[in-house]
Design an enzyme around this catalytic site. Structure first.
Site, short mmCIF file in Angstrom:
data_model
loop_
_atom_site.label_atom_id
_atom_site.label_comp_id
_atom_site.label_asym_id
_atom_site.label_seq_id
_atom_site.Cartn_x
_atom_site.Cartn_y
_atom_site.Cartn_z
N TYR A 190 -8.96 81.16 57.33
CA TYR A 190 -9.27 80.56 58.43
C TYR A 190 -8.83 81.38 59.45
CZ TYR A 190 -11.45 76.78 61.19
OH TYR A 190 -12.04 76.03 61.88
N LYS A 212 -30.71 70.63 39.49
CA LYS A 212 -31.05 71.82 39.51
C LYS A 212 -29.78 72.64 39.79
CE LYS A 212 -35.27 73.82 39.51
NZ LYS A 212 -36.35 73.58 38.84
N GLU A 231 -38.79 72.35 45.93
CA GLU A 231 -38.62 71.68 44.54
C GLU A 231 -39.43 70.11 44.82
OE1 GLU A 231 -37.15 73.05 42.09
OE2 GLU A 231 -37.48 71.51 40.31
N GLY A 271 -54.02 70.28 38.71
CA GLY A 271 -52.91 70.02 39.63
C GLY A 271 -52.37 71.10 40.08
N ALA A 272 -51.32 71.14 40.87
CA ALA A 272 -50.55 72.45 41.04
C ALA A 272 -50.16 73.21 40.27
CB ALA A 272 -49.26 72.07 42.12
N ASN A 283 -38.81 75.54 32.08
CA ASN A 283 -38.81 76.27 33.04
C ASN A 283 -37.08 76.65 33.24
OD1 ASN A 283 -38.00 73.93 34.04
ND2 ASN A 283 -38.93 74.03 35.94
#
Lengths: 386, 386
Positions: free
Chosen positions: A37, A92, A134, A194-195, A317
């Site tokens: 610091y 995630k 996400e 869909g996406a 994924n």
């Protein structure tokens, strides 16, 4: 409730979520404090004030990714809001660290307005080396991603769209090796408009697939359809060159590859017999796939992949996003391009040596040691060569 | 360059900043993955979707603080921007973890517009259990803090203002024990009319000081002054009841306590002789205090405190903010109130047992074991009793 769900509740409660922020420096004396610091930190801030690029040399920005959601499309649970989305974002973040040593922070936004979301992400961008979008609902996710990619100088990646698409492409690469077919010569049917279905279609087209049909609930998507949905107009121009009409049964006739991101049990066993030689079936509806793998095999499928870990060839994924960000961060890439995503798919596919490729082993297990390094290397090399 | 600065540069470069985000759960098998991510995580998200308060039971929100800056007033370096501010925010995050097991994330914002900053912090608030504002210039910091306190249901704390003020109050409590004076009967002079000086003045007034003069470069702040600065109007109503005019020399005559957050060497040794019996001097200008401690002692000072660790009685906000947030988070407080801040000051003061109090030991060392627990307990009890 399944065992995993009960355990997830118990462990989340016991630990208070799944992530923590730790100091990488020891602070046990006044001297340590002066380094971590003030006054020591002033030298680091001054260096960056003098040369902004040094933020990558001296701070956590070089390894820090924001996992951002608005809670509008969380898993299969729908629009459950920012608070309820946090456990997924934390999960995630935990995977980012576990699989690629990326530091990731869950950011759940208290708005579902496209421009506001874009503005908030732009505002927090200085702290982060990348943005992972996400669980944001379509079509808003497309616009948000596009606007951020246009304006930010750090990589932006919507995993729900691109992550699965990259692993599908990896599976296609290896399936075609076994089937001895060329990607430019196969006919692919993607079921589910869909996406995810649109992203998979685009990924396959950009990787060299020339004959692709996208099938939605209303049938084969066609640019001739006067009632075509807005979200399908772009992809319709790139697919279904013969302007075929009809449903899924018609679409799969003569197809080499079926890719489902749709609904349980919509693919009939008998239809597989109408497909081309050595048909490849990726049935990714979760938890119940488009066709039961045993039934698909009985119907003549050559290779079967699903989203589930209890069948061979899991399209997960987790194989993609950690290594992709690892590679992009290491390369200080300003974007995650098509070329980088295709390279990631090739990297995943290459993780299984050709002499180990079998119909039940075309996609590596996520716990394959070094898998994220292979993906990261592929991504990094692509950046280096461009 | 000092040793600490060189070491700070070296360690920041070697480690890539000072913080990392770790997983608190093991992910080494498909079963682990099903618990940390899908499908297990769906149960956690569903629970929160059903009952939003459960976000505190099941997620990192209960222990996660955003350390937010716009880079407009970083240390003594000024308006160096969001990137250059990151090392300070990271240092703060490291201290939060080290001293109170609080998980803190640096968020450097890419705007210096008050309403935009407020809007961005409101947007990211769902992920966080508290907001620590840092290094935002006055008077913008006042408005940002006020607007956030009014609209957010999580604690918001601007450490630059309140952290030092709390430790000053702790020092005042212990100094008055040794001087055997009552807080309601002492005359206090605060030199330095910036955000810190105003915050210290307000904290002392709310803790029971009745006679206080705030001195700025232009002299003693007075509500009668036709040229009074906007930022001093509120504090002028609460101080200088006799409408004294003049400079610092005049102000300290008969004062019991001098508190400097101003500039090097502005307090003359001879003036200390004009102060009341047992004068207390907190000279916190950094690195060169308002008066050299040795000189102050020669001038008759009873107790001397500074901002430096190489003199006794270091007034260090590290004593305050970690424990304050620990207590506020544990109590699920919606705010950090005046009462909680005064309780924190009493907690810090109480960390030195009365029989160990000496003129050179009125403020505990930041490494005193358990100091943040004492502060946290004080804060938590205040919430519990309200």
């Amino acid at each position: 409730m399944t065992d995993a769900k009960e355990k997830a509740l118990a462990i989340s409660k016991e630990k208070g979520g799944k992530i923590e922020v730790n100091s990488k420096v020891e602070i046990n004396s006044m001297e340590d404090l002066a380094i971590a610091y003030t006054p020591g930190v002033a030298a680091v801030s001054s260096a960056i004030a003098k040369n902004k690029e040094d933020v990558y040399t001296y701070t956590s920005k070089r390894n820090l990714v924001a996992v951002v959601t608005d809670g509008s499309a969380v898993l299969g649970l729908g629009n459950i809001g920012p608070e309820a989305a946090i456990p997924v974002m934390e999960g995630k973040a935990a995977l980012f660290k576990r699989f690629a040593d990326v530091d990731a922070v869950p950011i759940s936004l208290n708005t579902q307005d496209v421009d506001e979301i874009v503005s908030h992400i732009q505002a927090i961008a200085p702290s982060f080396g990348g943005i992972n979008l996400e669980d944001i609902s379509a079509p808003r996710c497309f616009e948000i991603e596009r606007k951020l990619k246009e304006t930010l100088d750090i990589p932006v990646f919507h995993d729900d769209q691109h992550g699965t698409a990259i692993v599908v492409l990896a599976g296609v690469y290896n399936a075609l090796k076994l089937a001895k077919k060329k990607i430019s010569e196969v006919k692919v049917v993607v079921n589910g408009g869909g996406a995810a279905g649109i992203a998979i279609s685009k990924r396959l087209l950009s990787a060299g697939v020339e004959d692709l049909l996208l099938v939605d609930k209303t049938g084969i998507v066609s640019s001739n359809d006067p009632d075509i949905e807005e979200r399908h107009k772009e992809i319709a121009e790139l697919t279904n060159k013969d302007q075929l009409q009809g449903g899924l049964e018609k679409a799969v006739e003569g197809a080499d590859i079926f890719i489902g991101v749709s609904a349980p049990n919509v693919l009939k066993k008998e239809w597989i017999a109408t497909m081309n030689d050595k048909p490849v079936i990726f049935a990714m509806a979760n938890p119940v796939p488009e066709i039961d793998p045993e039934e698909a095999k009985a119907g003549g499928a050559f290779i079967i992949g699903t989203g589930r870990s209890d069948f061979p060839n899991q399209i997960n994924n987790v194989l993609a996003f950690p290594g992709i960000f690892r590679g992009a961060l290491d390369a200080r890439a300003g974007d995650i391009t098509d070329a980088m995503q295709i390279a990631a798919a090739r990297g995943i596919a290459s993780a299984i040596p050709e002499d180990e490729l079998t119909v039940d082993n075309i996609i590596p297990n996520v716990f394959t040691p070094g898998i994220s390094d292979i993906v990261a290397d592929s991504v990094r090399n692509t950046v280096a060569n461009n």
